[in-house]
Structures are given as structure tokens and as C-alpha cells.
Design a protein around this motif. Structure first.
Motif, PDB file in Angstrom:
ATOM      1  N   ALA A 185       0.813  -1.160   0.095  1.00 22.03           N
ATOM      2  CA  ALA A 185       0.050  -0.057  -0.022  1.00 22.03           C
ATOM      3  C   ALA A 185       0.790   1.286  -0.107  1.00 22.03           C
ATOM      4  N   ASN A 186       1.910   1.137   0.691  1.00 21.23           N
ATOM      5  CA  ASN A 186       2.763   2.453   0.646  1.00 21.23           C
ATOM      6  C   ASN A 186       3.744   2.634  -0.405  1.00 21.23           C
ATOM      7  N   GLN A 187       3.944   1.683  -1.419  1.00 28.44           N
ATOM      8  CA  GLN A 187       4.576   1.929  -2.569  1.00 28.44           C
ATOM      9  C   GLN A 187       3.729   2.035  -3.790  1.00 28.44           C
ATOM     10  N   VAL A 188       2.269   1.692  -3.689  1.00 26.63           N
ATOM     11  CA  VAL A 188       1.694   1.889  -4.835  1.00 26.63           C
ATOM     12  C   VAL A 188       0.681   3.428  -4.496  1.00 26.63           C
ATOM     13  N   GLY A 189       1.139   4.388  -5.191  1.00 25.04           N
ATOM     14  CA  GLY A 189       0.577   5.592  -5.034  1.00 25.04           C
ATOM     15  C   GLY A 189       0.258   6.522  -6.184  1.00 25.04           C
ATOM     16  N   THR A 190       0.339   7.763  -5.973  1.00 23.89           N
ATOM     17  CA  THR A 190       0.046   8.695  -7.282  1.00 23.89           C
ATOM     18  C   THR A 190       1.213   8.517  -8.271  1.00 23.89           C
ATOM     19  N   GLY A 191       2.524   7.998  -8.051  1.00 24.65           N
ATOM     20  CA  GLY A 191       3.418   7.636  -8.883  1.00 24.65           C
ATOM     21  C   GLY A 191       2.891   6.727 -10.171  1.00 24.65           C
ATOM     22  N   PHE A 212      12.086  -3.336 -13.716  1.00 24.86           N
ATOM     23  CA  PHE A 212      12.511  -4.345 -13.024  1.00 24.86           C
ATOM     24  C   PHE A 212      13.696  -4.280 -12.231  1.00 24.86           C
ATOM     25  N   MET A 213      14.923  -3.934 -12.814  1.00 24.75           N
ATOM     26  CA  MET A 213      15.934  -3.256 -12.180  1.00 24.75           C
ATOM     27  C   MET A 213      15.733  -2.580 -11.161  1.00 24.75           C
ATOM     28  N   ALA A 214      15.003  -1.739 -10.719  1.00 21.72           N
ATOM     29  CA  ALA A 214      14.521  -0.558  -9.730  1.00 21.72           C
ATOM     30  C   ALA A 214      13.801  -1.779  -8.564  1.00 21.72           C
ATOM     31  N   GLY A 215      13.278  -2.648  -9.205  1.00 20.30           N
ATOM     32  CA  GLY A 215      12.502  -3.565  -8.184  1.00 20.30           C
ATOM     33  C   GLY A 215      13.506  -4.422  -7.402  1.00 20.30           C
ATOM     34  N   ALA A 216      14.402  -5.068  -8.380  1.00 23.13           N
ATOM     35  CA  ALA A 216      15.491  -5.791  -7.795  1.00 23.13           C
ATOM     36  C   ALA A 216      16.628  -5.049  -6.874  1.00 23.13           C
ATOM     37  N   TRP A 217      16.828  -3.819  -7.072  1.00 27.08           N
ATOM     38  CA  TRP A 217      17.400  -3.048  -6.032  1.00 27.08           C
ATOM     39  C   TRP A 217      16.620  -2.865  -4.970  1.00 27.08           C
ATOM     40  N   THR A 253       4.760  -5.577  -5.604  1.00 20.88           N
ATOM     41  CA  THR A 253       4.728  -4.075  -6.264  1.00 20.88           C
ATOM     42  C   THR A 253       5.556  -4.158  -7.600  1.00 20.88           C
ATOM     43  N   THR A 254       6.461  -4.817  -7.445  1.00 18.48           N
ATOM     44  CA  THR A 254       7.443  -4.795  -8.777  1.00 18.48           C
ATOM     45  C   THR A 254       6.435  -5.400  -9.947  1.00 18.48           C
ATOM     46  N   ILE A 255       6.140  -6.485  -9.731  1.00 13.70           N
ATOM     47  CA  ILE A 255       5.357  -7.045 -10.850  1.00 13.70           C
ATOM     48  C   ILE A 255       4.015  -6.128 -11.224  1.00 13.70           C
ATOM     49  N   ILE A 256       3.439  -5.445 -10.423  1.00  9.29           N
ATOM     50  CA  ILE A 256       2.191  -4.584 -10.585  1.00  9.29           C
ATOM     51  C   ILE A 256       3.081  -3.410 -11.678  1.00  9.29           C
ATOM     52  N   ALA A 300       4.057  -4.938 -15.072  1.00  7.17           N
ATOM     53  CA  ALA A 300       2.914  -5.106 -16.048  1.00  7.17           C
ATOM     54  C   ALA A 300       2.161  -3.795 -16.539  1.00  7.17           C
ATOM     55  N   VAL A 301       2.050  -2.923 -15.579  1.00  6.32           N
ATOM     56  CA  VAL A 301       1.684  -1.453 -16.186  1.00  6.32           C
ATOM     57  C   VAL A 301       2.492  -0.943 -17.177  1.00  6.32           C
ATOM     58  N   MET A 302       3.963  -1.244 -16.906  1.00  7.49           N
ATOM     59  CA  MET A 302       4.767  -0.596 -18.133  1.00  7.49           C
ATOM     60  C   MET A 302       4.598  -1.417 -19.340  1.00  7.49           C
ATOM     61  N   VAL A 303       4.657  -2.598 -19.315  1.00  4.09           N
ATOM     62  CA  VAL A 303       4.534  -3.443 -20.345  1.00  4.09           C
ATOM     63  C   VAL A 303       2.969  -2.822 -21.302  1.00  4.09           C
ATOM     64  N   VAL A 304       2.124  -2.868 -20.485  1.00  7.78           N
ATOM     65  CA  VAL A 304       0.795  -2.623 -21.170  1.00  7.78           C
ATOM     66  C   VAL A 304       0.774  -1.192 -21.888  1.00  7.78           C
ATOM     67  N   THR A 305       1.326  -0.428 -21.145  1.00 12.40           N
ATOM     68  CA  THR A 305       1.678   1.180 -21.637  1.00 12.40           C
ATOM     69  C   THR A 305       2.312   1.041 -22.874  1.00 12.40           C
ATOM     70  N   LEU A 306       3.324   0.278 -22.917  1.00  9.38           N
ATOM     71  CA  LEU A 306       4.395   0.297 -23.905  1.00  9.38           C
ATOM     72  C   LEU A 306       3.829  -0.109 -25.300  1.00  9.38           C
ATOM     73  N   VAL A 307       2.806  -1.133 -25.053  1.00  8.46           N
ATOM     74  CA  VAL A 307       2.408  -2.019 -26.296  1.00  8.46           C
ATOM     75  C   VAL A 307       1.313  -1.262 -26.766  1.00  8.46           C
ATOM     76  N   TYR A 308       0.664  -0.392 -25.989  1.00  8.74           N
ATOM     77  CA  TYR A 308      -0.774   0.169 -26.435  1.00  8.74           C
ATOM     78  C   TYR A 308      -0.468   1.709 -26.966  1.00  8.74           C
ATOM     79  N   PHE A 309       0.408   2.474 -26.132  1.00  8.87           N
ATOM     80  CA  PHE A 309       0.869   3.762 -26.984  1.00  8.87           C
ATOM     81  C   PHE A 309       1.956   3.557 -27.801  1.00  8.87           C
ATOM     82  N   SER A 310       1.920   4.441 -28.803  1.00  9.58           N
ATOM     83  CA  SER A 310       3.059   4.793 -29.765  1.00  9.58           C
ATOM     84  C   SER A 310       3.911   5.313 -28.884  1.00  9.58           C
ATOM     85  N   PRO A 311       5.336   5.543 -29.448  1.00 10.75           N
ATOM     86  CA  PRO A 311       6.430   6.138 -28.863  1.00 10.75           C
ATOM     87  C   PRO A 311       5.800   7.725 -28.744  1.00 10.75           C
ATOM     88  N   GLY A 312       5.551   8.359 -29.786  1.00 17.22           N
ATOM     89  CA  GLY A 312       4.856   9.640 -29.730  1.00 17.22           C
ATOM     90  C   GLY A 312       4.034  10.100 -28.747  1.00 17.22           C
TER      91      GLY A 312
END
Length: 377
Positions: free
Chosen positions: A32-38, A59-64, A237-240, A243-255
Motif C-alpha cells: 500500500a505504501n509503494q503503490v500511490g500517485t506515482g 524490473f531493475m528498480a524492483g531488484a535494487w 509491487t514490482t510485478i504490478i 505489468a503496467v509499464m508493458v501494457v503502456t508500451l504496447v498500447y501507446f506509440s512512442p510519440g
């Protein structure tokens, strides 16, 4: 255990049993304390550094984070009945330790201001553009004060309910996946190591929150199970985030992604039901349940610092900090000002959360070494 000055004995006992909670609940506290407005808009910032390999930086941030929690737990295990404030006083002495504790307390209070102001801006942008900043900030301040006055067990209970009542939002990632372009993820590892590391560093504002472990640890009843609960919370938290980052990358174009401030809520815009057309409005309202544990945990830790440093009653510090929250929030009016606040806090969080625990652990080990050499333990 000896204090840092003059060999004065500092007796630190366990908190009263009525204030302690099961280590099982630490999983929910960390999550709960990691998942917030970020979570609402971290994708664009990481994408600017690591491109379509941004998920690797996450993923690297989660591992660290796991490594950092490991060293935090090692430090706390040596001082099982002390929170970070007490560890500092014991390690550095009353005066120097008091200075460091004051800085830590200010960090916690700043975290409350950053989270609150970002959520208020989110509500103003998506739902109520004419809503005064002070009004919603005051409402949040009252909720925070009410929760923290109930004590640590109430705050932990709110963290538990927050996870239970909001975890269902993950299911709606399925909707953008129907329009996924998986080629957006290729070629993998196109970003350089330095770009990936830069993206990892930029995750600091988003993934911090687990440092609350160093304040709630004395209140955990069965501490032998705390490491498992803490690491499970971090892993979830790392998995969430991945997952959100992957979905975002495959949905939006880079622009599109490079210009989308709140990418997660933009994903919710495509969720449509026959009885509900603007689902993102629901998500933003529900998001208050996501940010409340963040706000309460940090406010509890900040007000606890006043009690530890100056010996004042915690409730008076709580009232003062709630007023500061409302007043300071008013001064941040534009997106540029809020971004500047986020950037500064992100850099401070990077050093405090991901760097300082290693220094602290080394200092604690060094002190114990000299104490054992002198026959002090």
C-alpha cells in the motif's frame, strides 16, 4: 545498548502489545505504501530515458529495492525494538542523531506534501478543474489526521483495506491489451546500460515507500516472519509496475507516450460499459483509497519523529503538520512547479531510500565491532 555519547545506557523495550500487529500485515503495509500517485504517470518519465526497454529499468528498480530491504532488515535485526529515529540516537548520540532525525522527519513530511499535491492536481485536471487546491488538501488533511490519531494499528488496517478494495483495478489492464502492438517492445535491450540505469534512478519517486519498514518494525509482533512478508510485498509491487509499464508500451506509440502525463488513467479511458462511459472518473475517485495509506503512514512517521526528537506529544505535531500540508500545497500552482517539487524529492529519496541504508548498516556493524573489541557487549 550503549548510546553514541559517554556510554550512557539507553533502555529500549518492546512497544505495548496493544500497539503491535502481525507480520502478515507487513505485506499490505509495503504494498500500500509503494503503490500511490506515482503509478498514475511514471511511464513517460522512464520511457524518456530507456525507451521501449523501460520495463527493464522498472524490473531493475524492483531488484535494487529487494537488496535495500535486505540491508534494512539486517540493521533492524540488530536493533529489534528500535525504529530509525532511535537507531540514530543510539548510533550518533543525542545531538548529531537529533539533527539527522530532524532531516528524516522533514523528508517524511515532504513526502506527504508531494503525494497530496499530485493527487489534488490529478483531480483538478480530470474531474474538477475549478476546485480550489486548499479545499481538497484540507479534506485530505482531515482524513489523515483522523486516521493517524487512531494509532499505528488503525493505519495498518487502512493499508490492508486499501489493497483489498483497489486491487481489482489491475483487471482492467485487459482492455488496452486488446489493442496491443507487441512489436513496440522490440528489439529488446536496444537501450544502453547507462540509459537503463538512468531509467532505474528515475523510478525512485514511484517505487519508494518501503522505507516505512524502518519505522513500523518495532511494532511487528512475530519479527521472524517479517522478511518474507516484506519481500513478498516488494515482489508484488514490482510485478504490478512491470505489468503496467508493458501494457503502456504496447498500447501507446512512442510519440503518444512521450506526451502523456497520466498514462495509467489514459489507459482507463478505453474502458467502457453500457452503464458507465467514463470509467477513468471512477478510477480517480477510487485512487483516493490508494493514496490514503501513503499519506497516513508518512504522516504517522513524521509526527512520531517530533515525539522522538523533542519529546512533544504526537497529536500536537500531527495537527501542526496537517496545517502545514494545507498551506504549503497552495504555493504549488502550476505543472512546472509540481514537477520541480517531484524532481527534488525524487533525488532526495534516491539517496535516502536506496543509498543511506547501506551506510547505516556499515555504521552499525562498525560500532558493534568496537564495542565487542572493548568488551562492551
Amino acid at each position: 545498548m550503549n548510546s553514541g555519547q559517554g556510554g550512557v545506557q539507553v533502555k529500549t523495550g518492546s512497544p505495548p502489545k496493544r500497539l503491535m500487529f502481525s507480520s502478515f500485515l507487513l505485506f499490505f503495509v509495503i504494498l500500500a505504501n509503494q503503490v500511490g500517485t506515482g503509478l498514475s504517470g511514471f511511464q513517460r518519465i522512464i520511457f524518456q530515458s530507456a525507451g521501449h526497454d523501460a520495463w527493464i529499468s522498472v524490473f531493475m528498480a524492483g531488484a535494487w529495492s529487494h537488496l535495500t530491504v535486505w540491508v534494512m532488515l539486517r540493521t533492524l535485526k540488530l536493533n529489534p525494538n528500535m525504529d530509525l529515529y532511535e537507531v540514530h540516537k543510539d548510533l550518533y548520540g543525542r545531538y548529531f542523531g537529533g539533527i539527522i532525525n530532524t532531516l528524516i522527519m522533514l523528508y517524511m513530511l515532504t513526502a506527504v506534501i508531494v503525494i497530496s499535491r499530485n493527487y489534488v492536481e490529478m483531480v483538478q485536471t480530470w474531474i474538477f478543474p475549478d476546485l480550489p487546491t486548499w479545499l481538497l488538501s484540507a479534506f485530505l488533511a482531515m482524513l489523515i489526521t483522523y486516521g493517524v490519531l487512531g494509532g499505528i494499528r488503525i493505519v495498518v488496517g487502512i493499508a490492508f483495506m486499501s489493497v483489498i478494495l483497489t486491487i481489482w483495478l489491475i483487471v482492467f489492464l485487459y482492455f488496452p491489451l486488446r489493442y496491443a502492438e507487441w512489436t513496440h517492445l522490440t528489439p529488446i535491450m536496444e537501450a544502453s546500460i547507462s540509459e537503463l540505469v538512468q531509467g532505474m534512478f528515475k523510478m525512485s519517486l514511484t517505487i519508494v515507500g518501503f522505507e516505512i519498514l524502518m519505522f513500523v518494525y518495532p511494532f511487528i509482533r512475530n519479527k521472524e516472519h517479517a522478511p518474507l512478508a516484506a519481500h513478498l510485498g516488494l515482489f508484488t509491487t514490482t510485478i504490478i509496475y512491470v505489468a503496467v509499464m508493458v501494457v503502456t508500451l504496447v498500447y501507446f506509440s512512442p510519440g503518444q507516450l512521450s506526451k502523456t502525463v497520466w498514462a495509467t488513467f489514459s489507459l482507463f479511458k478505453i474502458v467502457v460499459f453500457p452503464f458507465l462511459e467514463r470509467f477513468e472518473y471512477v478510477a480517480i475517485c477510487v485512487w483516493m483509497l490508494v493514496v490514503l495509506p501513503n499519506l497516513m503512514m508518512y504522516m504517522w512517521a513524521a509526527s512520531k519523529g517530533i515525539k522522538r526528537i523533542f519529546g512533544w506529544k504526537q497529536k500536537y505535531a500531527l495537527y501542526t503538520f496537517a496545517l502545514i500540508l494545507v498551506v504549503v500545497s497552495i504555493f504549488f500552482k502550476t505543472r512546472i512547479q509540481i514537477n520541480t517539487l517531484n524532481d527534488i524529492f525524487s533525488k532526495v529519496a534516491l539517496y535516502f531510500v536506496f543509498g543511506y541504508p547501506w551506510v547505516l548498516y556499515a555504521a552499525v556493524l562498525l560500532k558493534r565491532h568496537f564495542q565487542m573489541k572493548r568488551g562492551g557487549i
